[in-house]
Design a protein around this motif. Structure first.
Motif, mmCIF file in Angstrom:
data_model
loop_
_atom_site.group_PDB
_atom_site.id
_atom_site.type_symbol
_atom_site.label_atom_id
_atom_site.label_comp_id
_atom_site.label_asym_id
_atom_site.label_seq_id
_atom_site.Cartn_x
_atom_site.Cartn_y
_atom_site.Cartn_z
ATOM 1 N N VAL A 60 0.806 -1.212 0.067
ATOM 2 C CA VAL A 60 0.087 -0.185 -0.095
ATOM 3 C C VAL A 60 0.788 1.083 0.019
ATOM 4 N N LEU A 61 0.950 1.979 -1.036
ATOM 5 C CA LEU A 61 1.732 2.972 -1.223
ATOM 6 C C LEU A 61 0.928 4.393 -1.185
ATOM 7 N N GLY A 62 1.540 5.394 -0.683
ATOM 8 C CA GLY A 62 0.896 6.833 -0.624
ATOM 9 C C GLY A 62 1.654 7.940 -1.401
ATOM 10 N N GLU A 63 1.047 8.742 -2.019
ATOM 11 C CA GLU A 63 1.679 9.780 -2.889
ATOM 12 C C GLU A 63 1.016 11.167 -2.625
ATOM 13 N N ASN A 64 1.876 12.238 -2.430
ATOM 14 C CA ASN A 64 0.978 13.411 -2.110
ATOM 15 C C ASN A 64 0.872 14.203 -3.157
ATOM 16 N N ARG A 65 1.271 13.653 -4.585
ATOM 17 C CA ARG A 65 1.063 14.508 -5.753
ATOM 18 C C ARG A 65 0.509 13.707 -6.825
ATOM 19 N N VAL A 66 -0.578 14.181 -7.450
ATOM 20 C CA VAL A 66 -1.144 13.511 -8.559
ATOM 21 C C VAL A 66 -0.350 12.990 -9.616
ATOM 22 N N GLN A 67 0.331 13.929 -10.062
ATOM 23 C CA GLN A 67 1.264 13.748 -11.332
ATOM 24 C C GLN A 67 2.418 12.542 -10.944
ATOM 25 N N GLU A 68 3.051 12.779 -9.789
ATOM 26 C CA GLU A 68 4.219 12.027 -9.295
ATOM 27 C C GLU A 68 3.495 10.453 -9.364
ATOM 28 N N GLY A 69 2.239 10.463 -8.742
ATOM 29 C CA GLY A 69 1.517 9.249 -8.389
ATOM 30 C C GLY A 69 1.058 8.468 -9.724
ATOM 31 N N GLU A 70 0.760 9.224 -10.529
ATOM 32 C CA GLU A 70 -0.112 8.546 -11.983
ATOM 33 C C GLU A 70 1.130 8.170 -12.643
ATOM 34 N N ALA A 71 2.347 8.873 -12.345
ATOM 35 C CA ALA A 71 3.538 8.263 -13.506
ATOM 36 C C ALA A 71 3.914 6.972 -12.683
ATOM 37 N N LYS A 72 3.807 6.853 -11.475
ATOM 38 C CA LYS A 72 4.432 5.266 -10.931
ATOM 39 C C LYS A 72 3.515 4.346 -10.995
ATOM 40 N N VAL A 73 2.269 4.665 -11.137
ATOM 41 C CA VAL A 73 1.306 3.673 -10.916
ATOM 42 C C VAL A 73 1.271 2.648 -11.984
ATOM 43 N N ASP A 74 1.838 3.030 -13.260
ATOM 44 C CA ASP A 74 2.103 2.336 -14.391
ATOM 45 C C ASP A 74 3.373 1.303 -14.119
#
Ligand SMILES: *Cc1c(COP(=O)(O)O)cnc(C)c1O
Length: 242
Positions: A60-74
């Motif tokens: 379970v990972l937590g990100e505080n920025r949408v852009q950084e998170g969506e890049a990592k999701v893939d």
């Protein structure tokens, strides 16, 4: 040993150490550690290391920025993603597409938008509303986002009719204080607020989750009833933020 294998080993050890501290905090207050979810806060940590983290059991990972998170999701399969930072409404659609849970809902307008988007993007299955938490600014600190505690009863009234969202519970960020007892007061207030709200009108829509506690104070948060702790540095080491 390869660099990946070393990362997996080190992150597995860091995970075990944090889980052990959670276990001991639970034991002090007679709680079951199964009731605490560890969110590994992965902001600024690169995708390769996060793949190792998932292999090591930090799923379970937590990100505080949408852009950084969506890049990592893939780039990091096998994880569940929580958004824990402020969300501007123009990024709400991308957030719903990339993240599994949004912990940082801090306005009625944003909740309304997420409700519409969740039904649009994720389909309108009433059995599976999109899970969110409501961020509360317990100490009414002007530097922090979140609802004021005093407005929460009326906020719940406004949110109750939204069918696309499931309100898992409340989230807060503790005080940045040298004195841990101040953090404890914040966490205790959030728990008491949750209990009051859930016992009151419209309280049946609010779940029991309490997301509180970070690297410096997660044990105190667990003692005060946290069901989700958001831990970054204690797992990944100090961040080197730009
Ligand atoms: C960065 C962050 C955390 C984790 O902080 P650490 O001190 O690294 O454990 C937790 N919650 C939020 C909202 C954050 O932005």
């Amino acid at each position: 040993m390869s660099e990946t294998a070393r990362d997996v080993e080190a992150l597995g050890a860091a995970r075990a150490a944090v889980l052990e501290r959670i276990d001991r905090a639970c034991a002090r207050v007679g709680r079951d550690p199964a009731g605490v979810t560890l969110v590994a806060v992965s902001k600024t940590v690169e995708a390769a290391r996060l793949r190792a983290a998932v292999t090591a059991g930090l799923t379970v990972l937590g990100e505080n920025r949408v852009q950084e998170g969506e890049a990592k999701v893939d780039e990091v399969p096998g994880a569940t993603w929580h958004l824990i930072g402020p969300l501007q409404s123009n990024k709400a659609r991308r957030a719903v597409e990339a993240f599994d849970v949004i912990e940082s809902v801090d306005s009625v307008g944003l909740a309304g938008r997420l409700d519409r988007l969740a039904r649009e993007v994720r389909g309108s299955d009433p059995q599976h509303p999109y899970p969110v938490l409501l961020q509360v600014n317990v100490d009414v600190d002007p530097a922090k986002a979140g609802f004021a505690p005093g407005e929460m009863a009326s906020v719940l009234d406004h949110l109750a009719p939204l069918p696309g969202l499931r309100f898992l519970g409340l989230m807060t960020i503790g005080r940045l204080a040298d004195d841990p007892s101040e953090a404890r007061a914040t966490f205790r207030s959030l728990r008491e607020l949750s209990e009051r709200l859930r016992g009151g009108a419209g309280g049946d829509r609010l779940g029991p989750d309490l997301s509180m506690g970070m690297s410096d104070d997660f044990e105190i948060a667990v003692e005060e009833g946290a069901t989700i702790v958001r831990v970054g540095r204690a797992l990944f080491g100090e961040r080197h933020e730009a």
